[in-house]
Design a protein around this motif. Structure first.
Motif, PDB file in Angstrom:
ATOM      1  N   GLY A  58       0.813  -1.211   0.000  1.00 28.73           N
ATOM      2  CA  GLY A  58       0.000   0.000   0.000  1.00 28.73           C
ATOM      3  C   GLY A  58       0.844   1.257   0.000  1.00 28.73           C
ATOM      4  O   GLY A  58       0.535   2.232  -0.697  1.00 28.73           O
ATOM      5  N   THR A  59       1.934   1.251   0.757  1.00 24.21           N
ATOM      6  CA  THR A  59       2.838   2.403   0.782  1.00 24.21           C
ATOM      7  C   THR A  59       3.498   2.597  -0.577  1.00 24.21           C
ATOM      8  O   THR A  59       3.673   3.728  -1.048  1.00 24.21           O
ATOM      9  N   GLY A  60       3.853   1.489  -1.225  1.00 21.76           N
ATOM     10  CA  GLY A  60       4.418   1.571  -2.570  1.00 21.76           C
ATOM     11  C   GLY A  60       3.440   2.168  -3.566  1.00 21.76           C
ATOM     12  O   GLY A  60       3.828   2.950  -4.449  1.00 21.76           O
ATOM     13  N   LYS A  61       2.157   1.824  -3.430  1.00 15.67           N
ATOM     14  CA  LYS A  61       1.134   2.390  -4.309  1.00 15.67           C
ATOM     15  C   LYS A  61       0.986   3.894  -4.077  1.00 15.67           C
ATOM     16  O   LYS A  61       0.736   4.661  -5.014  1.00 15.67           O
ATOM     17  N   LEU A  62       1.148   4.323  -2.820  1.00 15.33           N
ATOM     18  CA  LEU A  62       1.131   5.761  -2.535  1.00 15.33           C
ATOM     19  C   LEU A  62       2.259   6.470  -3.270  1.00 15.33           C
ATOM     20  O   LEU A  62       2.070   7.543  -3.852  1.00 15.33           O
ATOM     21  N   ALA A  63       3.455   5.870  -3.228  1.00 14.85           N
ATOM     22  CA  ALA A  63       4.611   6.466  -3.901  1.00 14.85           C
ATOM     23  C   ALA A  63       4.377   6.560  -5.408  1.00 14.85           C
ATOM     24  O   ALA A  63       4.723   7.568  -6.046  1.00 14.85           O
ATOM     25  N   GLN A  64       3.782   5.521  -5.993  1.00 20.56           N
ATOM     26  CA  GLN A  64       3.458   5.555  -7.418  1.00 20.56           C
ATOM     27  C   GLN A  64       2.438   6.647  -7.720  1.00 20.56           C
ATOM     28  O   GLN A  64       2.538   7.354  -8.727  1.00 20.56           O
ATOM     29  N   TYR A  65       1.470   6.783  -6.830  1.00 18.74           N
ATOM     30  CA  TYR A  65       0.391   7.742  -7.044  1.00 18.74           C
ATOM     31  C   TYR A  65       0.911   9.175  -7.105  1.00 18.74           C
ATOM     32  O   TYR A  65       0.493   9.957  -7.964  1.00 18.74           O
ATOM     33  N   ILE A  66       1.833   9.541  -6.204  1.00 22.94           N
ATOM     34  CA  ILE A  66       2.305  10.930  -6.216  1.00 22.94           C
ATOM     35  C   ILE A  66       3.196  11.207  -7.429  1.00 22.94           C
ATOM     36  O   ILE A  66       3.288  12.352  -7.878  1.00 22.94           O
ATOM     37  N   LYS A  67       3.830  10.171  -7.977  1.00 21.56           N
ATOM     38  CA  LYS A  67       4.608  10.358  -9.204  1.00 21.56           C
ATOM     39  C   LYS A  67       3.684  10.592 -10.393  1.00 21.56           C
ATOM     40  O   LYS A  67       4.000  11.363 -11.301  1.00 21.56           O
ATOM     41  N   GLN A  68       2.534   9.929 -10.381  1.00 21.48           N
ATOM     42  CA  GLN A  68       1.590  10.044 -11.487  1.00 21.48           C
ATOM     43  C   GLN A  68       0.715  11.291 -11.389  1.00 21.48           C
ATOM     44  O   GLN A  68       0.182  11.762 -12.390  1.00 21.48           O
ATOM     45  N   HIS A  69       0.551  11.823 -10.168  1.00 23.86           N
ATOM     46  CA  HIS A  69      -0.334  12.977  -9.959  1.00 23.86           C
ATOM     47  C   HIS A  69       0.372  14.063  -9.139  1.00 23.86           C
ATOM     48  O   HIS A  69      -0.154  14.501  -8.109  1.00 23.86           O
ATOM     49  N   PRO A  70       1.540  14.522  -9.578  1.00 28.93           N
ATOM     50  CA  PRO A  70       2.309  15.470  -8.753  1.00 28.93           C
ATOM     51  C   PRO A  70       1.613  16.807  -8.529  1.00 28.93           C
ATOM     52  O   PRO A  70       1.859  17.474  -7.525  1.00 28.93           O
TER      53      PRO A  70
END
Length: 200
Positions: free
Chosen positions: A144-156
């Motif tokens: 889940g934490t990894g998905k958060l990291a991906q999310y902020i890269k995709q939606h900065p």
């Protein structure tokens, strides 16, 4: 289905708190702001809840001074400790149809940075990365934490608090949210994030 998360804010610890709990809390010098939050409502009927009563998730081998305490309902609970960097951590166990873990981190020092959604996501990710290998949980908080990291890269440029970010589950949904970032006394900052599984 709605998730019902009840939190009671109290100005002080109840006078009938037993001595052993007071000793444990004073030993780790739990941040007073963290110590004011206790979930649980003893007027609710929890007999039909899909999830069971809360159990500790902070491994004693990594957090030997962590304090686990049930709420008034003897079903929900909190865990509190001080991390190696001095930050305070409270884990709030709630949920009935859902399994809900909320992690609240309060910085040890004052923070001059602007407190916005981007800050909240970065702080939630770095804080969870520092502890997730030392948790005994029923859901994959590392994923889940990894998905958060991906999310902020995709939606900065489009980060919003409360976004539900899925990280697994075909039959039963698993998702993570960054819920809150706020200043606390002493110009410190509290950040909250939740991991949810359900409906169960």
């Amino acid at each position: 289905m709605r998730i019902l998360i009840l939190r009671f804010l109290t100005a002080c610890i109840s006078c009938n708190t037993n001595a052993s709990k007071e000793t444990a809390e004073s030993t780790i010098q739990v941040d007073s702001f963290l110590g004011s939050e206790y979930p649980g409502d003893d007027t609710m009927d929890l007999s039909g809840c899909a999830r069971g009563a809360a159990v500790p998730v902070l491994k004693k081998s990594a957090f030997p001074q962590a304090v686990f305490q049930f709420g008034q309902d003897s079903f929900s609970a909190t865990e509190r400790t001080i991390l190696k960097n001095g930050d305070s951590l409270m884990v709030i166990h709630t949920g009935c149809e859902y399994y809900v873990l909320t992690f609240r981190f309060v910085s040890a020092a004052s923070v001059a940075d602007s407190i916005n959604a981007a800050y909240a996501y970065r702080k939630a990710i770095s804080s969870m990365q520092s502890i997730y290998n030392n948790l005994d949980v029923a859901t994959d908080v590392k994923l889940g934490t990894g998905k958060l990291a991906q999310y902020i890269k995709q939606h900065p440029q489009d980060l919003q608090l409360g976004e539900e970010i899925d990280f697994g589950g075909d039959d039963i949904r698993s998702y993570v949210t960054v819920d809150k970032a706020e200043r606390t006394p002493g110009n410190r900052v509290a950040v909250e994030g939740s991991f949810l599984v359900g409906p169960l």
